[in-house]
Design a protein around this motif. Structure first.
Motif, PDB file in Angstrom:
ATOM      1  N   ASP A   1       0.816  -1.210   0.000  1.00 59.51           N
ATOM      2  CA  ASP A   1       0.000   0.000   0.000  1.00 59.51           C
ATOM      3  C   ASP A   1       0.852   1.263   0.000  1.00 59.51           C
ATOM      4  O   ASP A   1       0.626   2.190   0.779  1.00 59.51           O
ATOM      5  N   LYS A   2       1.849   1.298  -0.864  1.00 59.33           N
ATOM      6  CA  LYS A   2       2.706   2.479  -0.985  1.00 59.33           C
ATOM      7  C   LYS A   2       3.258   2.537  -2.397  1.00 59.33           C
ATOM      8  O   LYS A   2       3.120   1.598  -3.183  1.00 59.33           O
ATOM      9  N   SER A   3       3.920   3.641  -2.691  1.00 61.96           N
ATOM     10  CA  SER A   3       4.525   3.808  -4.002  1.00 61.96           C
ATOM     11  C   SER A   3       5.883   3.109  -4.052  1.00 61.96           C
ATOM     12  O   SER A   3       6.521   2.860  -3.016  1.00 61.96           O
ATOM     13  N   ALA A   4       6.335   2.803  -5.280  1.00 61.98           N
ATOM     14  CA  ALA A   4       7.628   2.128  -5.458  1.00 61.98           C
ATOM     15  C   ALA A   4       8.775   2.976  -4.946  1.00 61.98           C
ATOM     16  O   ALA A   4       9.824   2.439  -4.562  1.00 61.98           O
ATOM     17  N   SER A   5       8.620   4.287  -4.908  1.00 67.82           N
ATOM     18  CA  SER A   5       9.701   5.154  -4.430  1.00 67.82           C
ATOM     19  C   SER A   5       9.911   5.045  -2.928  1.00 67.82           C
ATOM     20  O   SER A   5      10.967   5.437  -2.425  1.00 67.82           O
ATOM     21  N   ASP A   6       8.928   4.500  -2.206  1.00 69.77           N
ATOM     22  CA  ASP A   6       9.000   4.442  -0.746  1.00 69.77           C
ATOM     23  C   ASP A   6       9.307   3.052  -0.198  1.00 69.77           C
ATOM     24  O   ASP A   6       9.234   2.836   1.012  1.00 69.77           O
TER      25      ASP A   6
END
Length: 838
Positions: free
Chosen positions: A213-218
């Motif tokens: 539940d997060k973006s690939a950058s995080d």
């Protein structure tokens, strides 16, 4: 020929005789090899291998294909007013730049899958040789580089996945091509954006959203290692279903990162003891404003792209459709509003919150159809015991009850002049019910089918003023059966005109008309006018809509009525362009094909006006304030299983259906189950919004007034000349001017006034605000009055004229009799009425 065959055989025999020594010599050398022969064979093998590789090169993806994959652009679907409706992607993926991906992902990927990624040109010879040795020794290992894996991901059909030498060679050739075209960073970016991660998640961005539940950058180190570990086997190392294996594989990836200097041993010691901590949620593509329309368009565009050598996922096609985004929004809102209100009624009458407590008998039938019940029976339980077992499962009962009693509705609007579809709503909620009821669901249309019977009669010479006696009808069918259509009231033995028969949806009148016209003629005409995909059974009960059809077919056929008898096939697309805006294909409107004579169609429109002015659909005006020249028809089937309403206007035809996916479930109400109270509010709400937004011009009228022919015009002038010549006094001035062509015909003198703009619109929960139809007057009443019918409600849909202080209990209007669907061959009938017959 007789001489040629022996000569050929003789030549072949001589050739075999000469070849035999050579073959025998070759076999002797194979059995007794010399050192020189072995050296020649060893030297030939690499040449043969190189030759085989050269042969394979044309069968691998070309440079242009690889460049296209890098700049892949899915087809964009635009509305007629330029709004984005959908993008056709090959998978649920969101492309992100390499700089927007966490460095932890890149480190974990290179350390685990290809630690010499920056040193090779697509093929790691040392790793390939090591993998080959392990495989020959029985320990099969993979030696593919990241570039080779990318080749498989991009071109699974061209390369394949079979463990063969040919596949590995094609994979290696493609990898060399990719390395020649891409930089290393571009290869990493493409790989991370195309690799699959289960649950319809493609690419690292969708994987990060799905599992964490997060973006690939995080993504953290642990999360990056978990996702990288899945690449060895998505299903086997699925962290949702196999958390233990996924945890073990994650720690293996962490170990590889330590081995190649991407992680310190101290950090590994800490991280390897932590749990997975998955935050799983399936990612679904946004449905868009017209998801059912887009679903049907995808099929059409795929076929068009194949025929014209385009890739709808990569060539950047821009498809301009006929949908008006404003009308689409209004249609969606109307379906949602009415569907939610009817759902509240359904929940109440079925006791949905208590597991269909108000419909236990039918619920037991549904439970017997479940896999759980069949499993219980297969286990040897009796019917009662199996039923008790499944009934005790509260979650199953609740889920089954909610799904069966979920109200469904669909809507379609089309421009009758060119067939362009303006709004398409296939269900109340695409995410819960992606099934498209507009084009895929076939339901009985009820009395919305009656206009085809009247159209056939008018084409055969009948007039709206022709009458039939309202009496019991018995029509013999094949096999000795008898069809007895009926209405809610008893037969009155009085004459009823065709105009009032359709306006008040009289079943007995329509059945007699059907007997006169003939079912085969009606079925042929309905097919010609637009009901072209569903099978129409040419039996007498077809008059009351017993053959299931789709809403799209019905709206298309009503479009023919609105277009003065000219059929135009429904269309979805006006133009296809490339990414630069160059037109690839243009779809001009097709000229209408005259399927119903214009004169007969004018009469039909004029009669259908009475449906909304004073008949079963009058609440379109009294409740929703729809203005202008409109006509339509309501429809309700046996047991109120289906509610229909279709409204026609010179610029737009709109229709709606309301019911349940399972026709055994109904609203169980003679009021709310009728088309006038279930489907009509959807169309009324939509038309009201469209007129207020000036998307429909209320000044436009149907051209139903017929101009006199040459002979009639000359005769009228001659009579006027003789009248003036011999009159003793000057001719009197006409009381009223003749209506010009295109104006609306006045209603009969006895017809009640129609409220055009009510002071306030009624709400769905206030049935008292829906006017009731007046009783038909008895013979001998004032000239121009309607023929009489029996006392009580003539047609239980909304009534026109007056607002009685105490409205009578509404009754169904146009319900198909229980025996209406009896199969039978069409029997031509004759009119038994006292008036003129068509």
């Amino acid at each position: 020929m007789k001489r040629l065959i022996p000569s050929l055989l003789e030549t072949l025999e001589k050739g075999l005789t000469l070849a035999n020594p050579l073959i025998a010599q070759a076999l002797w050398h194979l059995r007794h090899p010399t050192r020189r022969g072995v050296l020649k064979a060893c030297a030939a093998l690499p040449l043969l291998f190189v030759l085989y590789v050269l042969i394979l090169i044309p069968f691998t993806p070309g440079i242009g294909d690889i460049r296209k994959a890098k700049v892949e652009q899915p087809a964009q679907i635009l509305s007629a007013d330029g709004k984005l409706l959908a993008e056709f992607k090959p998978s649920n993926r969101e492309w992100v730049k390499l700089r927007d991906i966490s460095p932890n992902v890149v480190n974990a990927l290179i350390a685990t899958e290809d630690h010499r990624f920056y040193q090779h040109w697509g093929l790691d010879w040392r790793r390939t040789a090591s993998a080959a040795l392990h495989t020959f020794s029985g320990d099969r290992q993979g030696g593919s580089t990241i570039t080779q894996q990318l080749a498989r991901n991009l071109y699974p059909d061209e390369i394949g996945r079979a463990p063969t030498l040919t596949r590995k060679l094609k994979e290696a050739i493609t990898a060399f091509k990719i390395e020649a075209l891409y930089t290393k960073d571009e290869i990493l970016e493409t790989y991370l954006n195309t690799v699959p991660f289960l649950y319809n998640a493609y690419g690292i961005e969708m994987a990060a959203r799905t599992y964490f539940d997060k973006s690939a950058s995080d993504l953290t180190v642990l999360e990056s290692a978990t996702l990288t570990g899945m690449l060895k086997g998505n299903s086997y190392y699925n962290p949702v279903l196999n958390p233990e294996r996924a945890l073990q594989r994650r720690n293996t990836v962490l170990g590889q990162m330590v081995k190649y200097g991407k992680l310190t041993p101290a950090a590994y010691a800490t991280l390897s003891r932590k749990p997975l901590r998955i935050d799983f949620e399936r990612q679904t593509e946004p449905p868009g404003p017209a998801p059912h329309f887009a679903q049907q368009l995808r099929k059409w565009l795929a076929s068009w792209a194949d025929r014209n050598d385009y890739n709808m996922y990569a060539d950047g096609l821009v498809v301009r459709t006929t949908i008006d985004s404003r009308l689409q929004t209004m249609a969606t809102q109307a379906v949602t509003l009415q569907g939610n209100q009817l759902q509240g009624i359904a929940n109440s009458v079925w006791g949905t919150r208590a597991g269909c407590s108000n419909g236990r008998d039918l619920l037991q039938t549904f439970l017997r159809e479940t896999p759980d019940y069949r499993a219980a029976k297969d286990a040897g339980l009796s019917d009662d015991d199996a039923l008790k077992r499944v009934s005790s499962d509260r979650e199953l009962v609740k889920s089954l009850c909610e799904s069966k009693t979920r109200v469904q509705a669909d809507f379609l609007a089309m421009d009758p002049r060119n067939g362009q579809i303006r709004a398409w709503v296939g269900s109340r909620d695409f995410s819960q019910d992606p099934f498209d009821h507009v084009q895929q669901a076939r339901r009985q249309p009820g009395s919305t089918f009656k206009p085809f019977v009247y159209a056939a009669a008018f084409e055969a010479g009948a007039k709206p003023t022709d009458t039939f006696v309202d009496k019991p009808v018995e029509i013999p069918l094949a096999g000795g059966e008898v069809w007895r259509p009926g209405d809610e009231d008893e037969p009155s033995d009085r004459k009823i005109s065709l105009r009032d028969g359709l306006a008040y949806s009289r079943n007995r009148i329509t059945a007699q008309l059907m007997e006169t016209v003939g079912p085969n003629k009606v079925a042929r005409l309905a097919r010609a006018m637009g009901v072209r995909d569903s099978e129409l059974d040419p039996v007498p009960s077809l008059a009351l809509g017993t053959s299931p059809v789709t809403l799209k077919e019905m709206v298309s056929a009503y479009g023919t009525i609105a277009n003065l008898g000219g059929y135009v096939e429904p269309v979805m697309v006006t133009r296809i362009e490339d990414r630069k805006g160059d037109v690839l294909a243009e779809f001009a409107p097709v000229p209408p094909k005259q399927e119903l004579s214009a004169d007969a169609d004018r009469m039909l429109i004029d009669v259908m006006r009475d449906v909304v002015n004073r008949g079963t659909g009058s609440s379109i005006r009294s409740r929703f304030g729809v203005r202008g020249d409109v006509a339509g028809k309501t429809g309700t089937t046996q047991g109120n299983a289906d509610g229909w309403f279709i409204l026609i206007h010179p610029q737009l035809v709109a229709g709606a259906w309301v019911g349940f996916n399972d026709s055994r479930v109904t609203l169980r109400s003679d009021y709310w189950g009728q088309g006038a109270h279930s489907a009509l509010p959807i169309v009324g709400d939509f038309f009201q919004r469209a007129q207020r937004s000036r998307l429909i011009d209320t000044r436009v009228k149907f051209a139903t007034d017929q101009e006199p022919g040459w002979f009639a015009e000359r005769s009228a002038r001659l009579r006027a000349w003789f009248g003036n010549l011999f009159a003793s006094s000057p001719p009197a001035r006409p009381e009223a001017p003749v209506a010009p062509r295109g104006t609306t015909r006045r209603a009969p003198a006895s017809a009640p006034a129609v409220p055009v703009e009510p002071s306030a619109s009624a709400t769905l929960a206030e049935p008292r605000d829906i006017p009731q139809p007046p009783l038909l007057q008895a013979p001998g009443s004032a000239p121009g009055s309607a023929p009489a019918a029996a006392s009580g409600a003539v047609d239980g849909e909304a009534r026109g004229g007056g607002e009685p202080a105490l409205a009578p209990t509404p009754t169904p209007d146009d319900v198909v009799p229980p025996d209406a669907g009896s199969p039978a061959n069409a029997l031509p009938g004759t009119s038994t009425n006292g008036g003129s017959s068509p």
